[in-house]
Each structure stands twice: as C-alpha cells, then as structure tokens.
Design an enzyme around this catalytic site. Structure first.
Site, mmCIF file in Angstrom:
data_model
loop_
_atom_site.group_PDB
_atom_site.id
_atom_site.type_symbol
_atom_site.label_atom_id
_atom_site.label_comp_id
_atom_site.label_asym_id
_atom_site.label_seq_id
_atom_site.Cartn_x
_atom_site.Cartn_y
_atom_site.Cartn_z
ATOM 1 N N PRO A 9 0.795 -1.166 0.199
ATOM 2 C CA PRO A 9 0.009 -0.034 -0.079
ATOM 3 C C PRO A 9 0.839 1.229 0.247
ATOM 4 O O PRO A 9 1.960 1.281 0.634
ATOM 5 C CB PRO A 9 -0.916 -0.109 1.278
ATOM 6 C CG PRO A 9 -0.135 -1.193 2.101
ATOM 7 C CD PRO A 9 0.306 -2.158 1.235
ATOM 8 N N ASN A 10 0.147 2.230 -0.603
ATOM 9 C CA ASN A 10 0.956 3.548 -1.047
ATOM 10 C C ASN A 10 2.383 3.553 -1.840
ATOM 11 O O ASN A 10 2.693 4.734 -1.762
ATOM 12 C CB ASN A 10 1.109 4.316 0.510
ATOM 13 C CG ASN A 10 -0.244 4.244 1.237
ATOM 14 O OD1 ASN A 10 -1.285 4.786 0.753
ATOM 15 N ND2 ASN A 10 -0.137 3.768 2.557
ATOM 16 N N ARG A 17 4.886 10.840 -2.662
ATOM 17 C CA ARG A 17 4.496 10.694 -1.137
ATOM 18 C C ARG A 17 5.804 11.034 -0.360
ATOM 19 O O ARG A 17 6.870 10.403 -0.293
ATOM 20 C CB ARG A 17 4.316 9.209 -1.147
ATOM 21 C CG ARG A 17 4.062 8.770 0.436
ATOM 22 C CD ARG A 17 4.253 7.071 0.562
ATOM 23 N NE ARG A 17 3.750 6.677 1.529
ATOM 24 C CZ ARG A 17 4.146 5.517 1.880
ATOM 25 N NH1 ARG A 17 4.813 4.550 1.374
ATOM 26 N NH2 ARG A 17 3.844 5.212 3.391
ATOM 27 N N TYR A 22 10.716 9.197 1.288
ATOM 28 C CA TYR A 22 10.721 8.177 0.406
ATOM 29 C C TYR A 22 11.431 8.578 -1.101
ATOM 30 O O TYR A 22 11.557 7.600 -1.968
ATOM 31 C CB TYR A 22 9.507 7.636 0.096
ATOM 32 C CG TYR A 22 8.732 7.114 1.488
ATOM 33 C CD1 TYR A 22 9.082 5.980 1.883
ATOM 34 C CD2 TYR A 22 7.369 7.804 1.983
ATOM 35 C CE1 TYR A 22 8.550 5.503 2.980
ATOM 36 C CE2 TYR A 22 6.974 7.049 3.163
ATOM 37 C CZ TYR A 22 7.397 5.907 3.740
ATOM 38 O OH TYR A 22 7.052 5.575 4.891
ATOM 39 N N ASN A 71 8.133 -5.367 -0.490
ATOM 40 C CA ASN A 71 7.876 -4.141 0.305
ATOM 41 C C ASN A 71 6.343 -4.062 0.712
ATOM 42 O O ASN A 71 5.701 -3.656 0.048
ATOM 43 C CB ASN A 71 8.370 -2.888 -0.421
ATOM 44 C CG ASN A 71 8.376 -1.865 0.710
ATOM 45 O OD1 ASN A 71 7.743 -1.782 1.668
ATOM 46 N ND2 ASN A 71 8.829 -0.502 0.291
ATOM 47 N N ALA A 74 2.950 -0.565 5.120
ATOM 48 C CA ALA A 74 2.495 -0.686 6.480
ATOM 49 C C ALA A 74 1.893 -2.008 6.702
ATOM 50 O O ALA A 74 2.050 -2.391 8.127
ATOM 51 C CB ALA A 74 1.339 0.502 6.580
ATOM 52 N N HIS A 77 3.847 -4.149 9.414
ATOM 53 C CA HIS A 77 3.830 -4.094 10.733
ATOM 54 C C HIS A 77 2.354 -4.609 11.403
ATOM 55 O O HIS A 77 2.494 -4.811 12.602
ATOM 56 C CB HIS A 77 3.859 -2.456 11.231
ATOM 57 C CG HIS A 77 5.068 -1.760 10.358
ATOM 58 N ND1 HIS A 77 6.265 -2.138 10.689
ATOM 59 C CD2 HIS A 77 4.858 -0.782 9.535
ATOM 60 C CE1 HIS A 77 6.822 -1.286 9.735
ATOM 61 N NE2 HIS A 77 6.282 -0.464 9.104
ATOM 62 N N ASP A 84 1.818 -14.894 7.447
ATOM 63 C CA ASP A 84 1.551 -16.398 7.180
ATOM 64 C C ASP A 84 1.629 -16.893 5.548
ATOM 65 O O ASP A 84 2.192 -17.914 5.365
ATOM 66 C CB ASP A 84 -0.121 -16.699 7.324
ATOM 67 C CG ASP A 84 -0.416 -16.767 8.886
ATOM 68 O OD1 ASP A 84 0.623 -16.821 9.660
ATOM 69 O OD2 ASP A 84 -1.469 -16.952 9.232
ATOM 70 N N GLU A 95 12.622 -9.134 2.418
ATOM 71 C CA GLU A 95 11.809 -7.759 2.865
ATOM 72 C C GLU A 95 12.769 -6.896 2.634
ATOM 73 O O GLU A 95 13.865 -6.598 2.797
ATOM 74 C CB GLU A 95 11.422 -8.067 4.166
ATOM 75 C CG GLU A 95 10.867 -6.609 5.059
ATOM 76 C CD GLU A 95 10.572 -6.929 6.499
ATOM 77 O OE1 GLU A 95 10.907 -8.134 7.016
ATOM 78 O OE2 GLU A 95 10.361 -5.996 7.267
ATOM 79 N N HIS A 97 12.718 -2.228 2.519
ATOM 80 C CA HIS A 97 12.189 -0.751 2.819
ATOM 81 C C HIS A 97 12.906 0.208 2.377
ATOM 82 O O HIS A 97 14.156 0.219 2.436
ATOM 83 C CB HIS A 97 11.851 -0.718 4.347
ATOM 84 C CG HIS A 97 10.948 -1.751 4.730
ATOM 85 N ND1 HIS A 97 9.705 -2.019 4.644
ATOM 86 C CD2 HIS A 97 11.356 -3.005 5.651
ATOM 87 C CE1 HIS A 97 9.213 -2.775 5.335
ATOM 88 N NE2 HIS A 97 10.164 -3.522 5.883
ATOM 89 N N SER A 99 12.766 3.421 3.542
ATOM 90 C CA SER A 99 13.342 4.058 4.636
ATOM 91 C C SER A 99 14.067 3.232 5.851
ATOM 92 O O SER A 99 13.851 1.957 5.651
ATOM 93 C CB SER A 99 12.314 4.838 5.405
ATOM 94 O OG SER A 99 11.094 3.796 5.900
ATOM 95 N N ARG A 104 12.871 5.094 12.731
ATOM 96 C CA ARG A 104 11.642 5.597 12.671
ATOM 97 C C ARG A 104 10.662 5.471 13.850
ATOM 98 O O ARG A 104 11.252 4.956 14.871
ATOM 99 C CB ARG A 104 11.143 5.264 11.260
ATOM 100 C CG ARG A 104 11.920 5.688 10.323
ATOM 101 C CD ARG A 104 10.909 5.482 8.927
ATOM 102 N NE ARG A 104 9.955 6.530 9.008
ATOM 103 C CZ ARG A 104 8.913 6.453 7.923
ATOM 104 N NH1 ARG A 104 8.997 5.326 7.083
ATOM 105 N NH2 ARG A 104 7.937 7.218 7.840
ATOM 106 N N ARG A 108 6.866 1.192 13.495
ATOM 107 C CA ARG A 108 7.409 0.573 12.350
ATOM 108 C C ARG A 108 8.675 -0.307 12.695
ATOM 109 O O ARG A 108 9.267 -0.964 11.671
ATOM 110 C CB ARG A 108 8.076 1.832 11.442
ATOM 111 C CG ARG A 108 6.931 2.582 11.172
ATOM 112 C CD ARG A 108 7.291 3.723 9.956
ATOM 113 N NE ARG A 108 6.592 4.769 9.865
ATOM 114 C CZ ARG A 108 5.494 4.932 9.249
ATOM 115 N NH1 ARG A 108 4.917 3.892 8.239
ATOM 116 N NH2 ARG A 108 4.729 6.005 9.048
HETATM 117 C C1 DQA Z 1 8.094 1.385 4.258
HETATM 118 C C2 DQA Z 1 7.899 1.676 5.427
HETATM 119 C C3 DQA Z 1 6.615 1.564 6.415
HETATM 120 O O1 DQA Z 1 6.465 1.578 7.576
HETATM 121 C C4 DQA Z 1 5.656 2.198 5.615
HETATM 122 O O2 DQA Z 1 4.225 1.923 6.104
HETATM 123 C C5 DQA Z 1 5.757 2.172 3.963
HETATM 124 C C6 DQA Z 1 7.007 2.454 3.338
HETATM 125 C C7 DQA Z 1 9.479 1.718 3.377
HETATM 126 O O3 DQA Z 1 9.603 1.362 2.276
HETATM 127 O O4 DQA Z 1 10.310 2.671 3.931
HETATM 128 O O5 DQA Z 1 4.591 2.471 3.593
HETATM 129 O O6 DQA Z 1 7.798 -0.075 3.805
#
Ligand code: DQA
Length: 148
Positions: A9-10, A17, A22, A71, A74, A77, A84, A95, A97, A99, A104, A108
């Site tokens: 998401p996002n 954003r 980011y 990635n 959110a 978390h 699962d 995994e 990220h 950031s 942070r 997170r």
């Molecule tokens: C993120 C870090 C997450 O905490 C956040 O919700 C994101 C982006 C990152 O790539 O730094 O959406 O996954």
C-alpha cells in the site's frame, strides 16, 4: 531466474509521497533501470493497495518463482495474513524498505514478516530493491539450498 518485486500500500505514490522520507522518484521510473542492470533476469513488478491482492500474488508465484522482493509497506507491521503467506510459500522472500525503519517510529520497528524472510534490507531508498535483487543473483550458484 525469475524474480518478482511486490509493493504494498501507498507505494504507487512513490515520488510524490513524503519525498523527504521516500525520495522523489516513482517506482515505474526506477524499474527499467533495474531491468537494465540485470539483463539476464526475468524481473517483474506488482503493486497493490489491497491485502488480499498481495496474498493472491504471493500464492500465485510463490511455488514457481526463484525469488520475491517484498515491500509490504504498512502491512509489514500489521498483517498476520501476509506473514502466514510468506511462511507458506516455497519461494524465498527478501523484505525491503526504502526508509531505515530502525530510525523511525516505534510502531515501524516491528515486522511480522521478518522471521519468515531470508533477510531484510532497509534504509537505502530505491537502492534497497537493487541490493535485494543482487542477493538473489549472488545465491544463484548455490541454488541447491533454495526451497524451489
Ligand atoms: C516502508 C516503511 C513502512 O513503515 C511504511 O508504512 C511504508 C513504506 C518503506 O519502504 O520504508 O509504506 O515500507
């Protein structure tokens, strides 16, 4: 070797954003550069804002692909269902990220996915994805250890 990058998401808003966190570049702008850096790989990219769609994609590729770079945004978390799914599939998952989660907010700093992943790369912006892909490339000669 076929690798799938899965963004949650996002992450479709990358570049617009919170650019101070980011960065100013979209994933679609970055992806061709990643493909060019690894011309021998079959790289693909999937993004969804929906937990169920992310689950379906992991199930779809998780017994055939050689690697997944995830990635989960959110959902990292919060989502026991995604954790699962990562545990259920045979394909190794890294995994990533953009950031540095360790620097942070406290909420997170807990990843529900991490224990099921081969590792985590966090804090290098879009470079985090390239480092993850490079890890899969580095593993190639030792593929006997892979679960696929
Ligand atoms: C993120 C870090 C997450 O905490 C956040 O919700 C994101 C982006 C990152 O790539 O730094 O959406 O996954």
């Amino acid at each position: 070797m076929n690798l799938l990058i899965v963004n949650g998401p996002n992450l479709n808003l990358l570049g617009r954003r919170e650019p101070g966190i980011y960065g100013t570049r979209s994933f679609d702008d970055f992806f061709p550069e990643l493909e060019a850096a690894f011309p021998d790989l079959q790289l693909a990219h999937f993004q969804s804002n929906h937990e169920g769609a992310l689950l379906d994609k992991l199930h779809e590729v998780g017994f055939t692909h050689h690697g997944i770079v995830l990635n989960a945004g959110a959902y990292t978390h919060t989502s026991i269902a995604l954790a699962d799914a990562v545990a259920a599939i045979a394909t190794p998952v890294i995994e990533v990220h953009l950031s540095n989660l360790a620097a942070r907010e406290e909420f997170r700093q807990k990843s529900l996915l991490g224990r099921h992943c081969a590792g985590c790369i966090s804090g290098f912006g879009l470079e985090s994805y390239r480092l993850a892909v490079q890890w899969f490339v580095n593993q190639q000669p030792k593929r006997v250890g892979f679960r696929v």
